[in-house]
Design a protein around this motif. Structure first.
Motif, mmCIF file in Angstrom:
data_model
loop_
_atom_site.group_PDB
_atom_site.id
_atom_site.type_symbol
_atom_site.label_atom_id
_atom_site.label_comp_id
_atom_site.label_asym_id
_atom_site.label_seq_id
_atom_site.Cartn_x
_atom_site.Cartn_y
_atom_site.Cartn_z
ATOM 1 N N ILE A 83 0.864 -1.165 0.000
ATOM 2 C CA ILE A 83 0.000 0.000 0.000
ATOM 3 C C ILE A 83 0.905 1.222 0.000
ATOM 4 C CG2 ILE A 83 -1.372 1.377 1.612
ATOM 5 C CD1 ILE A 83 -3.091 -0.539 0.308
ATOM 6 N N ALA A 84 0.500 2.269 -0.699
ATOM 7 C CA ALA A 84 1.241 3.524 -0.576
ATOM 8 C C ALA A 84 0.277 4.583 -0.080
ATOM 9 C CB ALA A 84 1.816 3.931 -1.918
ATOM 10 N N GLN A 85 0.797 5.569 0.627
ATOM 11 C CA GLN A 85 -0.092 6.604 1.140
ATOM 12 C C GLN A 85 0.528 7.980 0.941
ATOM 13 O OE1 GLN A 85 -1.702 5.625 4.954
ATOM 14 N NE2 GLN A 85 -2.881 7.503 5.150
ATOM 15 N N PHE A 87 0.189 11.875 2.237
ATOM 16 C CA PHE A 87 -0.389 12.540 3.402
ATOM 17 C C PHE A 87 -0.776 13.980 3.115
ATOM 18 C CE2 PHE A 87 2.140 9.039 4.853
ATOM 19 C CZ PHE A 87 1.361 8.469 5.832
ATOM 20 N N PRO A 90 3.103 17.340 2.777
ATOM 21 C CA PRO A 90 4.022 16.577 1.947
ATOM 22 C C PRO A 90 5.151 15.975 2.782
ATOM 23 C CG PRO A 90 3.841 18.867 1.187
ATOM 24 C CD PRO A 90 3.014 18.754 2.410
ATOM 25 N N VAL A 91 5.385 14.699 2.578
ATOM 26 C CA VAL A 91 6.503 14.045 3.256
ATOM 27 C C VAL A 91 7.552 13.717 2.208
ATOM 28 C CG1 VAL A 91 7.240 12.001 4.507
ATOM 29 C CG2 VAL A 91 5.052 13.048 5.041
ATOM 30 N N VAL A 92 8.685 14.401 2.285
ATOM 31 C CA VAL A 92 9.808 14.022 1.434
ATOM 32 C C VAL A 92 11.026 13.903 2.329
ATOM 33 C CG1 VAL A 92 8.968 15.135 -0.661
ATOM 34 C CG2 VAL A 92 10.405 16.414 0.911
ATOM 35 N N TYR A 93 12.002 13.150 1.866
ATOM 36 C CA TYR A 93 13.241 13.026 2.630
ATOM 37 C C TYR A 93 14.150 14.164 2.206
ATOM 38 C CZ TYR A 93 10.983 8.605 3.435
ATOM 39 O OH TYR A 93 10.056 7.659 3.760
ATOM 40 N N MET A 96 17.721 14.045 0.599
ATOM 41 C CA MET A 96 17.977 13.271 -0.611
ATOM 42 C C MET A 96 17.522 14.042 -1.853
ATOM 43 S SD MET A 96 16.949 9.412 0.189
ATOM 44 C CE MET A 96 16.057 9.080 1.653
ATOM 45 N N PHE A 104 13.816 5.358 -2.978
ATOM 46 C CA PHE A 104 13.898 4.919 -1.577
ATOM 47 C C PHE A 104 13.093 3.648 -1.270
ATOM 48 C CE2 PHE A 104 12.898 5.682 3.030
ATOM 49 C CZ PHE A 104 14.188 5.552 3.510
ATOM 50 N N PRO A 105 11.783 3.595 -1.638
ATOM 51 C CA PRO A 105 11.019 2.384 -1.308
ATOM 52 C C PRO A 105 11.567 1.137 -2.000
ATOM 53 C CG PRO A 105 9.565 4.142 -2.051
ATOM 54 C CD PRO A 105 10.959 4.591 -2.326
ATOM 55 N N ASN A 108 14.884 0.100 -0.247
ATOM 56 C CA ASN A 108 14.596 -0.516 1.045
ATOM 57 C C ASN A 108 14.181 -1.970 0.888
ATOM 58 O OD1 ASN A 108 15.109 1.648 2.718
ATOM 59 N ND2 ASN A 108 13.061 2.496 2.435
ATOM 60 N N ARG A 109 13.614 -2.284 -0.280
ATOM 61 C CA ARG A 109 13.178 -3.661 -0.477
ATOM 62 C C ARG A 109 14.226 -4.469 -1.222
ATOM 63 N NH1 ARG A 109 8.904 -0.516 0.156
ATOM 64 N NH2 ARG A 109 7.130 -1.352 1.323
ATOM 65 N N ARG A 152 6.590 8.047 -4.938
ATOM 66 C CA ARG A 152 7.115 6.969 -4.100
ATOM 67 C C ARG A 152 6.110 5.829 -3.986
ATOM 68 N NH1 ARG A 152 8.658 10.731 -0.262
ATOM 69 N NH2 ARG A 152 7.232 9.755 1.190
ATOM 70 N N ARG A 156 6.566 1.540 -6.849
ATOM 71 C CA ARG A 156 6.528 0.106 -6.547
ATOM 72 C C ARG A 156 5.537 -0.550 -7.502
ATOM 73 N NH1 ARG A 156 5.019 1.048 -0.599
ATOM 74 N NH2 ARG A 156 4.088 -1.005 -0.830
#
Lengths: 358, 263, 295
Positions: A83-85, A87, A90-93, A96, A104-105, A108-109, A152, A156
């Motif tokens: 699942i992606a969400q 918000f 805005p959520v960014v790193y 980076m 990133f996702p 991480n996998r 993001r 996936r």
């Protein structure tokens, strides 16, 4: 891609709920089709964010199951759900680059780097981010950041659904339209199931193919924008959707006739005997009432007439009961009295708020 | 999750055990302290505290300390308020340099100032008064208070000032009636830190007086022959209490004060 | 949001300027005055030029040797305590609860050492670390280790370092905790959805947000440890020998103990310049970090 089943799903923030008001989300069973564009629409505190968080796994429901493509995921951790969400904020790193954010996702996998690059390029292309890939995410505008958050999710390949929690709240008004249009386009191109939470009916109606209207922890109607407009399943849907909202009038119904404020009005069909204890109301949208100066129909007092540009809204009173009526440009309603006639096919009867279907 | 609790518990114990040990010793007789190591007072006694509360040489130390700390806190905050307002609302000639210069005084080593302060305060006739210490501590507390208050004031929209002027408020009346209540938490945080740094300081307090602050009385006792450990511990415990009380009252503001990153 | 230019604002700053200038500029002038003069007592001074400074900065002289030894010890002390307190403080702040009654309890217990008068911090550890009456010293000795901070240099150093860690780690922890609390939940949720490991969450979300508070924390800890006086003065008195004597203890000995005004003044000035330079570097970096964040 996934079909989402909510099986007898309910949530209360305290154990052993007894009163209806203990439920943040009243138990419900629904099926959301794979590849659909859904909007969850409702006022603040109606439980839409709770429902969203249950689907994404951030909140574990106190009862019922969530199924993705028939597989029970209720107890599965967020990161395992595909699942992606996106918000509200805005959520960014920050540290980076845009490309690293998108990657990133995948990293991480443990995806291999060549595949990561290909995916990132594809998604950047879909979102018009290609030119900005090397920039730091820190200095970007809010709408760019939201696109990255969305990216993001899209990056996936196996993502089952993307959830949006009022994603346009902090976006400048002129960018909202553009971003929403792009969102819709991406949804159509990628075919990912998207669930979009909002309290803004315009956003919901323009984005979604199916709108889920929520009220006090309950899903009151799931339907296309047209269904919501033409046949609101609940008086709340009637006045929450549409501007101005549906006129809801206390009424009594006998067979094919309704009595409103002592006036007899013909209905499109005969109703069975309604529960005597229920609160009976008749609802009709302002668009389906015609108003005229001539003396046939129900007499009302005209309080004022508002001009919205495309049409006029007459605010009238029927023996003290306020109603809104959409009047064409050329209709003459200058005086203090006028006469209404209701389109029987568009008149609905509600018992305790719910549409009477039989 | 488990390591997290373990780390926290271990750290909190590390914070508390030395203090417990001090409290423990303060209730022991000197005989018990020196004869064997006991984890709690076996012959519980209040004698050490009785000495402190009956001997003016001891209890006046606390009175003096509280005097100069209170004076310093009031002075620092009162002077810092208008200055912080100026820094948060206006640009003026040399403002950035002035701000930096103020901050450097917060950072300057007290040891550097010990000797010249001694000369200066003797020259103006303030030597051996609580006021001398209160003024001397202003050198690091005023910059600190300005810095903290400026942060809080910048969080108040300037429209509020303008609205008040339009409504006919004079500057002093606006400042006291409207602005100060708005930044009350900031004033609290600033006062807390002024209190804290004035309360814990020893070097200047010792240099500017003949053993006036309690801290300096304690160091004198400690270096005198024949350590009276129980008495020293009791005196120590009594110096911790005001700090502990203050922390308890401002506990909900601590995080906020630190959140500004301006300490 | 540019602030209006108004030079009348100086009137608001003036009281602060006067009181700080009284405390800072007058004494500093005295110090500069002393630093270029010599005296044979009786308040008769004569010009000595930069004599004291050349003596101070020449490690082969008595004064120079002593100065550089103290300076070296100060740097070593600051380096060690930063290396311990910063990681430990971050770790503790991450371990703190985010809500509930535990928060207030943690805050109060952790803030407690910060409000203990510095000489009492010394007293606490002086007692706590003693082999005969202190719990720590007793336990360490019982384990068969030779630990005695009044005679053994290593023990003395360990004692003042552990004491400083006890005293000040909470400052870093509280600063970081405040920094962490300012991170919205959505960041953590997004990271979970993105499948980030605990370490990745720390590196990509928490550490960047902590940059500013850590900078302030490091600045404060560096400055305060660099001018530490009271605590080692109480515990070890600078000993054994001169092994725990830093610049502040040395300077006070020189100025108030030996009344060697010229040398002490020269030392004060060099000491202050070191602090000022460090402070300026930190300030510049901090302003840049702020500017970068706003862009």
């Amino acid at each position: 891609m996934a079909r989402i089943d909510l099986a007898d799903l309910g949530h209360a923030y305290r154990p052993n709920p007894t009163k209806p008001s203990d439920w943040a989300l009243k138990p419900m069973t629904h099926v959301w089709e794979d590849g659909g564009a859904y909007a969850l629409l409702g006022p603040s505190g109606c439980g839409k964010t709770t429902l969203l968080n249950i689907i994404s796994g951030l909140v574990t429901p106190s009862q019922g199951r969530v199924l993705f493509d028939g597989k029970d995921v209720t107890d599965l951790a967020v990161e395992k759900r595909n699942i992606a969400q996106v918000f509200q904020f805005p959520v960014v790193y920050d540290t980076m680059s845009v490309a690293d954010n998108l990657a990133f996702p995948l990293r991480n996998r443990g995806m291999d780097e060549a595949a990561v690059q290909t995916r990132v390029a594809e998604v950047a292309d879909m979102l018009d981010l290609t030119a900005d890939l090397t920039r730091k995410a820190r200095g970007l505008t809010a709408d760019m950041k939201q696109k990255i958050s969305l990216g993001r999710g899209l990056v996936r390949a196996n993502v089952g659904a993307i959830l949006f929690d009022e994603p346009l709240t902090v976006i400048d008004p002129h960018m909202k339209w553009q971003l929403r249009a792009q969102l819709k386009q991406v949804q159509e191109r990628s075919g990912v199931t998207m669930i979009y939470v909002t309290h803004d009916q315009t956003e919901a109606l323009t984005f979604a193919k199916k709108v889920v209207v929520m009220f006090e922890g309950e899903v009151v109607q799931i339907g296309t924008p047209q269904e919501l407009f033409e046949a609101p399943a609940h008086t709340f849907v009637g006045y929450f959707i549409g501007s101005p909202g549906m006129n809801v009038m206390p009424a009594t119904v006998e067979g094919g006739t309704a009595t409103i404020m002592g006036h007899k009005i013909k209905l499109s069909r005969a109703y069975k005997k309604l529960n005597a204890k229920a609160r009976i109301e008749a609802g009709i949208r302002p668009e389906f009432i015609s108003i005229a100066a001539k003396k046939d129909g129900i007499p009302v007092q005209v309080k004022r007439v508002e001009d919205t540009g495309r049409f006029r809204i007459a605010r009238v009173e029927l023996d003290g009961l306020p109603l809104s009526v959409v009047a064409p440009e050329n209709a003459k309603i200058d005086g203090t009295t006028a006469h209404l006639s209701f389109d029987p096919a568009r008149m609905h009867i509600y018992a305790d708020g719910h549409l009477v279907r039989d | 999750m488990r390591t997290k609790h373990f780390i926290l518990a271990f750290y909190l114990l590390f914070m508390l055990i030395p203090i417990y040990w001090l409290v423990n010793m303060s209730f022991k007789t000197n005989a018990e302290i020196t004869q064997q190591l006991t984890l709690w007072p076996e012959n519980f006694t209040l004698a050490n505290y009785t000495v402190i509360f009956t001997d003016p040489a001891w209890y006046m130390g606390y009175v003096h300390s509280i005097q100069y700390v209170a004076m310093n806190t009031v002075l620092s905050v009162a002077f810092a308020l208008p200055a912080a307002y100026a820094f948060s609302r206006y640009r003026f000639l040399g403002d950035k340099h002035l701000f930096f210069w103020l901050l450097t005084n917060r950072m300057a080593p007290p040891a550097v100032f010990a000797l010249p302060f001694f000369n200066l305060y003797s020259a103006v006739g303030l030597f051996d008064t609580p006021l001398a210490i209160a003024l001397a501590h202003c050198i690091f507390n005023i910059p600190l208070a300005v810095w903290i208050l400026e942060g809080f004031m910048s969080g108040v929209p300037r429209e509020i000032d303008e609205t008040a002027y339009i409504d006919g408020y004079s500057f002093p009346r606006f400042f006291v009636k409207i602005f100060m209540p708005l930044i009350a938490p900031g004033i609290g945080v600033a006062a807390f830190f002024c209190f804290m740094f004035s309360w814990v300081e020893l070097l200047l307090g010792r240099t500017l007086t003949n053993n006036m602050p309690i801290s300096s009385i304690m160091t004198r006792t400690a270096s005198a022959a024949g350590m009276d450990w129980g008495l020293l511990a009791a005196a120590g415990v009594l110096t911790i209490i005001p700090g502990a009380l203050v922390i308890w009252f401002v506990r909900n503001y601590i995080a906020k004060g630190f959140a500004l990153g301006r300490v | 949001m540019d602030k209006p230019i108004n030079n009348r604002a100086w009137f608001l700053v003036l009281p602060v300027f006067i009181i700080v200038a009284f405390n800072a500029i007058l004494p500093l002038m005295t110090v500069v005055n002393y630093s270029v003069q010599d005296t044979f007592g009786n308040n008769e001074f004569f010009w000595n030029g930069i004599g004291w400074f050349t003596e101070l900065l020449d490690p082969s002289t008595d004064l120079g040797g002593r100065f550089f030894d103290s300076l070296g010890r100060n740097f070593m002390f600051s380096g060690i305590i930063l290396a311990i307190q910063v990681p430990l403080g971050i770790l503790v702040s991450l371990a703190m609860p985010k809500k509930g009654w535990g928060v207030a309890a943690c805050l109060v217990i952790m803030a407690l050492p910060l409000l203990v008068p510095w000489n009492v911090v010394g007293t606490i550890w002086q007692i706590f670390a003693r082999g005969d009456i202190g719990l720590l010293g007793y336990i360490v000795n019982a384990m068969g280790l030779n630990y005695n901070y009044t005679q053994d240099v290593l023990s003395a150093w360990i004692t003042i370092i552990v004491m400083d860690v006890w005293h000040w780690t909470s400052l870093i922890a509280l600063l970081c905790y405040a920094g962490l609390k300012s991170i919205p939940d959505a960041y953590y949720q997004a990271a979970r959805i993105d499948g980030a490991s605990r370490w990745a969450v720390f590196r990509t979300i928490e550490l960047p947000k902590l940059r500013r508070v850590l900078l302030i924390g490091v600045l404060l800890r560096f400055m305060d440890s660099f001018m530490i006086y009271t605590e080692p003065f109480v515990v070890t008195g600078g000993g054994p020998g001169n092994s725990t004597t830093g610049l502040s203890i040395d300077l006070v000995k020189l100025a108030l103990g030996q009344f060697d005004l010229g040398r002490a003044a020269a030392m004060s000035i060099v000491y202050n310049l070191i602090i000022l330079t460090t402070c300026w570097i930190f300030y510049t970096v901090m302003v840049n970090v702020d500017a970068e964040r706003k862009s």
